[in-house]
Design a protein around this motif. Structure first.
Motif, PDB file in Angstrom:
ATOM      1  N   LEU A  13      14.289  10.825   5.176  1.00 26.05           N
ATOM      2  CA  LEU A  13      13.605  10.187   4.049  1.00 26.05           C
ATOM      3  C   LEU A  13      14.161   8.788   3.804  1.00 26.05           C
ATOM      4  O   LEU A  13      13.402   7.842   3.574  1.00 26.05           O
ATOM      5  CB  LEU A  13      13.734  11.043   2.787  1.00 26.05           C
ATOM      6  CG  LEU A  13      12.956  10.569   1.574  1.00 26.05           C
ATOM      7  CD1 LEU A  13      11.452  10.498   1.861  1.00 26.05           C
ATOM      8  CD2 LEU A  13      13.215  11.477   0.381  1.00 26.05           C
ATOM      9  N   ASN A  24       3.107   1.787   0.416  1.00 33.11           N
ATOM     10  CA  ASN A  24       3.947   2.979   0.551  1.00 33.11           C
ATOM     11  C   ASN A  24       3.715   3.739   1.864  1.00 33.11           C
ATOM     12  O   ASN A  24       4.101   4.887   1.983  1.00 33.11           O
ATOM     13  CB  ASN A  24       3.737   3.926  -0.641  1.00 33.11           C
ATOM     14  CG  ASN A  24       2.324   4.483  -0.700  1.00 33.11           C
ATOM     15  OD1 ASN A  24       1.392   3.902  -0.152  1.00 33.11           O
ATOM     16  ND2 ASN A  24       2.161   5.605  -1.368  1.00 33.11           N
ATOM     17  N   ILE A  44       6.138  13.184   0.968  1.00 30.65           N
ATOM     18  CA  ILE A  44       5.257  12.396   1.827  1.00 30.65           C
ATOM     19  C   ILE A  44       3.913  13.111   1.944  1.00 30.65           C
ATOM     20  O   ILE A  44       3.807  14.306   1.664  1.00 30.65           O
ATOM     21  CB  ILE A  44       5.846  12.181   3.249  1.00 30.65           C
ATOM     22  CG1 ILE A  44       6.007  13.517   3.993  1.00 30.65           C
ATOM     23  CG2 ILE A  44       7.154  11.400   3.202  1.00 30.65           C
ATOM     24  CD1 ILE A  44       6.354  13.374   5.470  1.00 30.65           C
ATOM     25  N   LEU A  56       4.439   7.698   1.456  1.00 31.59           N
ATOM     26  CA  LEU A  56       5.456   8.233   0.572  1.00 31.59           C
ATOM     27  C   LEU A  56       4.808   8.441  -0.786  1.00 31.59           C
ATOM     28  O   LEU A  56       4.084   7.570  -1.269  1.00 31.59           O
ATOM     29  CB  LEU A  56       6.628   7.266   0.433  1.00 31.59           C
ATOM     30  CG  LEU A  56       7.533   7.103   1.658  1.00 31.59           C
ATOM     31  CD1 LEU A  56       8.401   5.879   1.502  1.00 31.59           C
ATOM     32  CD2 LEU A  56       8.386   8.326   1.853  1.00 31.59           C
ATOM     33  N   GLY A  60       8.676  10.326  -3.666  1.00 30.89           N
ATOM     34  CA  GLY A  60       9.266  10.081  -2.357  1.00 30.89           C
ATOM     35  C   GLY A  60       9.761   8.656  -2.210  1.00 30.89           C
ATOM     36  O   GLY A  60      10.813   8.415  -1.605  1.00 30.89           O
ATOM     37  N   SER A  64      13.563   7.895  -1.582  1.00 29.88           N
ATOM     38  CA  SER A  64      13.843   7.216  -0.327  1.00 29.88           C
ATOM     39  C   SER A  64      14.713   5.978  -0.549  1.00 29.88           C
ATOM     40  O   SER A  64      15.687   5.750   0.181  1.00 29.88           O
ATOM     41  CB  SER A  64      12.529   6.829   0.352  1.00 29.88           C
ATOM     42  OG  SER A  64      12.754   6.160   1.556  1.00 29.88           O
TER      43      SER A  64
END
Length: 74
Positions: A13, A24, A44, A56, A60, A64
Motif C-alpha cells: 500500500l 488517485n 483499493i 486508491l 486507502g 498509503s
C-alpha cells in the motif's frame, strides 16, 4: 520463514503511492494476493480486470501516504 501478510499489505500500500497518476489511480504491478487483500480491506478498487491500474479509495489514499512516510521516510 513465515511471512506476515499484514506487513506485506502495508508495504505494498505504501509503494502504491509511488505509482500515482490521474489523481488517485496507481499501477497494479504488485503481488495479486496482496492486491486482493487490499481490495477486501476497502483500500483499493477491484484489481481484477484488464485495466493496468487501480484506484486508491479515500481511506486507502490517507493510509498509503501515512505508511510511505512511516516505512520509508527519512
Amino acid at each position: 520463514m513465515t511471512l506476515d501478510p499484514n506487513k506485506i499489505d502495508n508495504a505494498v500500500l505504501a509503494l502504491l503511492q509511488l505509482g500515482l497518476h490521474d489523481g488517485n489511480r496507481t499501477w497494479k504491478s504488485f503481488d495479486w494476493d496482496a492486491m486482493n487483500r487490499l481490495h477486501a480491506k476497502g483500500l483499493i478498487s477491484d484489481p481484477v480486470g484488464k485495466a493496468k491500474s487501480v484506484e486508491l479509495t479515500e481511506r486507502g489514499m490517507v493510509e498509503s501516504r501515512r505508511l510511505l512516510a512511516d516505512l520509508f521516510g527519512s
